[in-house]
Design a protein around this motif. Sequence first.
Motif, PDB file in Angstrom:
ATOM      1  N   LYS A   1       0.855  -1.326   0.047  1.00 17.62           N
ATOM      2  CA  LYS A   1       0.090  -0.013   0.039  1.00 17.62           C
ATOM      3  C   LYS A   1       0.740   1.305   0.043  1.00 17.62           C
ATOM      4  O   LYS A   1       0.481   2.238  -0.121  1.00 17.62           O
ATOM      5  N   THR A   2       2.134   1.236   0.346  1.00 18.22           N
ATOM      6  CA  THR A   2       2.971   2.211   0.393  1.00 18.22           C
ATOM      7  C   THR A   2       4.364   2.049  -0.626  1.00 18.22           C
ATOM      8  O   THR A   2       5.421   1.628  -0.092  1.00 18.22           O
TER       9      THR A   2
ATOM     10  N   TYR B   1       4.747  -2.906 -11.773  1.00 15.16           N
ATOM     11  CA  TYR B   1       3.276  -2.794 -11.423  1.00 15.16           C
ATOM     12  C   TYR B   1       3.050  -2.175  -9.919  1.00 15.16           C
ATOM     13  O   TYR B   1       3.604  -3.109  -9.035  1.00 15.16           O
ATOM     14  N   VAL B   2       2.060  -1.301  -9.842  1.00 16.10           N
ATOM     15  CA  VAL B   2       1.675  -1.067  -8.381  1.00 16.10           C
ATOM     16  C   VAL B   2      -0.074  -1.151  -8.190  1.00 16.10           C
ATOM     17  O   VAL B   2      -0.540  -1.147  -9.464  1.00 16.10           O
ATOM     18  N   HIS B   3      -0.280  -1.227  -7.262  1.00 17.35           N
ATOM     19  CA  HIS B   3      -2.068  -1.495  -7.046  1.00 17.35           C
ATOM     20  C   HIS B   3      -2.508  -0.262  -7.363  1.00 17.35           C
ATOM     21  O   HIS B   3      -2.044   0.812  -6.724  1.00 17.35           O
TER      22      HIS B   3
ATOM     23  N   LYS C   1      -0.310   7.794  -2.543  1.00 17.13           N
ATOM     24  CA  LYS C   1       0.744   8.380  -3.424  1.00 17.13           C
ATOM     25  C   LYS C   1       0.802   7.892  -4.888  1.00 17.13           C
ATOM     26  O   LYS C   1       2.060   7.916  -5.433  1.00 17.13           O
ATOM     27  N   ARG C   2      -0.336   7.584  -5.341  1.00 18.97           N
ATOM     28  CA  ARG C   2      -0.047   6.950  -6.714  1.00 18.97           C
ATOM     29  C   ARG C   2       0.691   7.642  -7.710  1.00 18.97           C
ATOM     30  O   ARG C   2       1.455   7.081  -8.605  1.00 18.97           O
ATOM     31  N   GLU C   3       0.214   8.989  -8.026  1.00 19.43           N
ATOM     32  CA  GLU C   3       0.843  10.116  -8.889  1.00 19.43           C
ATOM     33  C   GLU C   3       2.137   9.938  -8.700  1.00 19.43           C
ATOM     34  O   GLU C   3       3.107  10.046  -9.675  1.00 19.43           O
TER      35      GLU C   3
ATOM     36  N   ILE D   1       8.627   6.102 -11.226  1.00 13.67           N
ATOM     37  CA  ILE D   1       8.683   4.916 -12.086  1.00 13.67           C
ATOM     38  C   ILE D   1       9.363   5.641 -13.720  1.00 13.67           C
ATOM     39  O   ILE D   1      10.279   5.000 -14.257  1.00 13.67           O
ATOM     40  N   LYS D   2       8.457   6.461 -14.073  1.00 18.61           N
ATOM     41  CA  LYS D   2       8.526   7.023 -15.260  1.00 18.61           C
ATOM     42  C   LYS D   2       9.888   7.921 -15.399  1.00 18.61           C
ATOM     43  O   LYS D   2      10.505   7.796 -16.420  1.00 18.61           O
ATOM     44  N   SER D   3      10.397   8.401 -14.299  1.00 19.82           N
ATOM     45  CA  SER D   3      11.401   9.151 -14.365  1.00 19.82           C
ATOM     46  C   SER D   3      12.926   8.465 -14.706  1.00 19.82           C
ATOM     47  O   SER D   3      13.920   8.720 -15.313  1.00 19.82           O
ATOM     48  N   LYS D   4      12.729   7.015 -14.522  1.00 19.57           N
ATOM     49  CA  LYS D   4      13.780   6.203 -14.865  1.00 19.57           C
ATOM     50  C   LYS D   4      13.466   5.580 -16.198  1.00 19.57           C
ATOM     51  O   LYS D   4      14.145   4.483 -16.612  1.00 19.57           O
ATOM     52  N   ASN D   5      12.554   5.789 -16.877  1.00 21.35           N
ATOM     53  CA  ASN D   5      12.131   5.535 -18.405  1.00 21.35           C
ATOM     54  C   ASN D   5      11.593   3.906 -18.331  1.00 21.35           C
ATOM     55  O   ASN D   5      11.836   3.142 -19.107  1.00 21.35           O
TER      56      ASN D   5
END
Length: 226
Positions: A80-81, A98-100, A105-107, A113-117
Amino acid sequence: FFHIKFSFKDSRKVGVAIYANGYEDINKIFNSIGPYPDFIHVDIVDKTMNKNALDTNLSKLEVVKAYWPNHSIETHIMSKTPLALINENILNFSDIIYVHYEIDKREEVIKKIKSKNKIPGIVLHSIYDYVDIESVIRGFEQILILSISNPGTSGQKFNEKSYELIKKINSVKFRNEFTVCVDGGVKSNIINKFISEKVVSGSDVLNNEHPVKRIMMLQTVARYEK
């Protein structure tokens, strides 16, 4: 739907699940399955989702990548964290993370994750009812359906509620924009009862007397109707 049913069925990919918790022997697993899975699925679970979870060993990600350097490594974080867990090992050695949907703090997690492509994927758990499914999955290229009741426990049966959730996801108008992976309790006798591009199998493969044959069966049985 017609396109999904008759095109994706022939190209269904099979991943084998490896836990980053506990003491699984990666060398032993590699010797039993070799390069035959289409991808490797790494499970990470903490006590926020499973109170009996063992301590995580995130250095296993580097070991997994060393054994399967040419395979996609898809990491499923059952927490959850997850922001507290996503470190350099996960970011450097995963291709999909993958995250639930229900996480804190989903965003912020997706941004990291995207910051590391890396590709962020969203997990929908079949025990929940998702009302506006289109808004839940919008913007994700990778959708994972957790098709067992209790996260982080291997050997469970396929949750029957998963069929309806998979059907709802497959019916959205932008279905061609994402890939669906079904994870948990997947066996050869049910694989043709749902539509997805990928499936994950853990104990059904690793506890089998002939794990490579089991992988190949899951890869090929999807091409034929029962």
